[in-house]
Design an enzyme around this catalytic site. Structure first.
Site, PDB file in Angstrom:
ATOM      1  N   HIS A 103      35.227  39.360  27.159  1.00 28.83           N
ATOM      2  CA  HIS A 103      36.125  39.591  28.207  1.00 28.83           C
ATOM      3  C   HIS A 103      37.122  40.489  27.941  1.00 28.83           C
ATOM      4  O   HIS A 103      38.435  40.339  28.244  1.00 28.83           O
ATOM      5  CB  HIS A 103      36.440  38.330  29.342  1.00 28.83           C
ATOM      6  CG  HIS A 103      36.636  39.260  30.623  1.00 28.83           C
ATOM      7  ND1 HIS A 103      35.838  38.067  31.586  1.00 28.83           N
ATOM      8  CD2 HIS A 103      37.860  39.150  31.808  1.00 28.83           C
ATOM      9  CE1 HIS A 103      36.640  38.621  33.106  1.00 28.83           C
ATOM     10  NE2 HIS A 103      37.880  39.356  32.368  1.00 28.83           N
ATOM     11  N   HIS A 162      39.580  43.574  29.134  1.00 26.92           N
ATOM     12  CA  HIS A 162      39.866  44.599  30.639  1.00 26.92           C
ATOM     13  C   HIS A 162      40.209  45.751  30.306  1.00 26.92           C
ATOM     14  O   HIS A 162      40.615  46.108  28.811  1.00 26.92           O
ATOM     15  CB  HIS A 162      41.521  44.334  31.130  1.00 26.92           C
ATOM     16  CG  HIS A 162      40.935  42.991  32.089  1.00 26.92           C
ATOM     17  ND1 HIS A 162      41.515  43.135  33.253  1.00 26.92           N
ATOM     18  CD2 HIS A 162      40.255  41.625  32.197  1.00 26.92           C
ATOM     19  CE1 HIS A 162      40.907  42.356  34.084  1.00 26.92           C
ATOM     20  NE2 HIS A 162      40.591  41.185  33.084  1.00 26.92           N
ATOM     21  N   CYS A 193      44.202  46.206  37.316  1.00 30.04           N
ATOM     22  CA  CYS A 193      44.960  45.362  37.208  1.00 30.04           C
ATOM     23  C   CYS A 193      45.830  45.188  37.813  1.00 30.04           C
ATOM     24  O   CYS A 193      47.299  46.245  38.515  1.00 30.04           O
ATOM     25  CB  CYS A 193      45.487  46.142  35.882  1.00 30.04           C
ATOM     26  SG  CYS A 193      46.425  45.383  34.549  1.00 30.04           S
TER      27      CYS A 193
END
Lengths: 299, 299
Positions: free
Chosen positions: A207, A209, A240
């Protein structure tokens, strides 16, 4: 180039993406959007979160969304659940898979869940046990695997301690989160070198970002280690929370584009995906930040 | 992880970046900016272009810029030169290294240079020969290596034909350009698999554009093949002429950030680089699109 032939994408836009968008999307629009996502070839959609609305106002309509969407029988519809009470709501809404979450770093766990790591374990164990009794599989998110906004780097041993415990409780899949987008391909390699020996590779998802722009490079490095499951949010929705304006989840459309161009199948239709991203752009009245949408919007 | 310990970054922002910016930057500001770039630890800066101002109005002040900047003796200041006439101006301005350019695809070469590939060769040969007589090294840019906006994929044989010829003429370094940002890591791997056997790896640079978000993944794959030189533009300056709003050159700050986080040295100071990017943001009165600048601007 010993890459997997097929990769599974778990779309987290309706949850991890939307929870970081300030503009509240009306329930019916969320339902319309998830229905459109269901038509793209995705096999897994995290549709909402049963975390208390006080913490995530955007997803306070979790029950309505879960009950309102058309269920495609080929798709797993998942939802985030923090505790037994959230689980009950999720079960009532007949969610297919439950996601539990905690951090691998003490401070992030404390700030995010308001509990120490050791106090979080029994809460999650209860959820996982109850879900099992209701014949629901559970996915475990572990956050801050590659770095914590408060503590900096997190040791692999510390991450494994948390992951081991969740697997012992019976989670079906582990999603390893680079919550603040700090992982480099080197760090991913060093981590996966050990992780793929320790865990069943079919039960590990990454996962990423894209805060620092390294997400697709990290995906590439993960593919080198045989990882076959990735989380992403369509259009790079969400951003974010630690750096407003910076990128959030790696964008599903960017991820799919790279995978397809590497000859790796996902079962997802790129054109339909762009269509679904366009819909969300209209709802949010702003361009989504993915590279594919920038090219699409320029045309 | 058999990556090089040190990588050389060739900053092309003042040329490839600025030539795609619509707002004309005053000459003194360009000079100030290049002087600031010279203080970041960069060892190579492509400062301007001697292409006829009719084609690139932004860089019509090439002579003034080249003569106006402070020359750091540790830095190679290069400039793009299309023909003998451009070379004379570049020599007059005492540019350290000359860059010539052509495409590997016939249609892009025709549209960009207004000549067929075979008619371009003697023009570049004349420049390379003259440069040699003036003891100037020459860098050769080959465009559309991984795809052409008009012809689609370009065969490796076709690319090698052009590269072979330029090396035979005596270029010092070959810069392989993914002009429209379509290369995938698989394509990069298939290409480099052959290229590193055919050419001296110390004479090959990769020039990625981030149009589809794959640039850093392609850099990672290139590092796997031992590539040690990459072109980039600070802040992702410039964008893509084929898709306004989409990304152009991979951003120097994003590239450096990934390399440093992989333990690969560049000799460049990240903080100073961000300072130079901030200066250009003020000149352009808009945020630069790199990930590092998005995080910086959010703080």
């Amino acid at each position: 180039m010993n890459w997997p032939e097929k990769v599974t994408i778990k779309e987290v836009g309706p949850r991890d993406g939307l929870q970081n968008e300030k503009v509240i999307i009306p329930t019916q629009r969320k339902i319309d959007w998830i229905n459109q996502l269901s038509d793209t070839g995705l096999s897994y959609i995290e549709a909402t979160s049963f975390v208390h609305p006080k913490w995530i106002p955007q997803l306070s309509d979790a029950v309505e969304v879960a009950k309102g969407i058309n269920r495609n029988p080929d798709i797993t519809y998942a939802a985030l659940v923090p505790n037994q009470r959230g689980l009950e709501s999720a079960l009532e809404a007949d969610i297919d898979e439950i996601s539990v979450f905690m951090s691998s770093s003490e401070t992030h766990n404390l700030k995010n869940i308001n509990k120490t790591i050791s106090d979080t374990f029994p809460v999650l164990k209860e959820v996982i046990d109850s879900a099992a009794r209701s014949r629901k599989s559970v996915r475990g998110y572990v956050s801050t695997v590659f770095g914590c906004p408060y503590e900096g780097e997190v040791s692999i041993e510390q991450v494994f301690k948390v992951c081991d415990q969740l697997f012992e409780y019976g989670i079906n899949e582990l999603s390893l989160g680079d919550t603040i987008g700090v992982a480099s391909p080197r760090q991913v390699a060093l981590f996966l070198e050990q992780a793929v020996k320790r865990y069943d590779i079919d039960r590990i998802a990454l996962h990423f970002h894209d805060t620092r722009g390294m997400a697709l490079a990290n995906v590439l490095k993960s593919l080198d280690y045989g990882i076959k499951t990735f989380d992403s949010a369509l259009g790079g929705l969400g951003g974010c929370p630690y750096a407003p304006g910076a990128s959030g989840n790696v964008a599903t459309d960017d991820l799919i584009h790279m995978l397809h161009n590497m000859g790796i199948h996902t079962g997802i239709d790129q054109g339909k995906l762009i269509g679904a991203a366009s819909m969300m752009q209209r709802f949010l009245e702003k361009p989504l930040p993915s590279h594919q949408m920038a090219v699409y919007n320029a045309q």
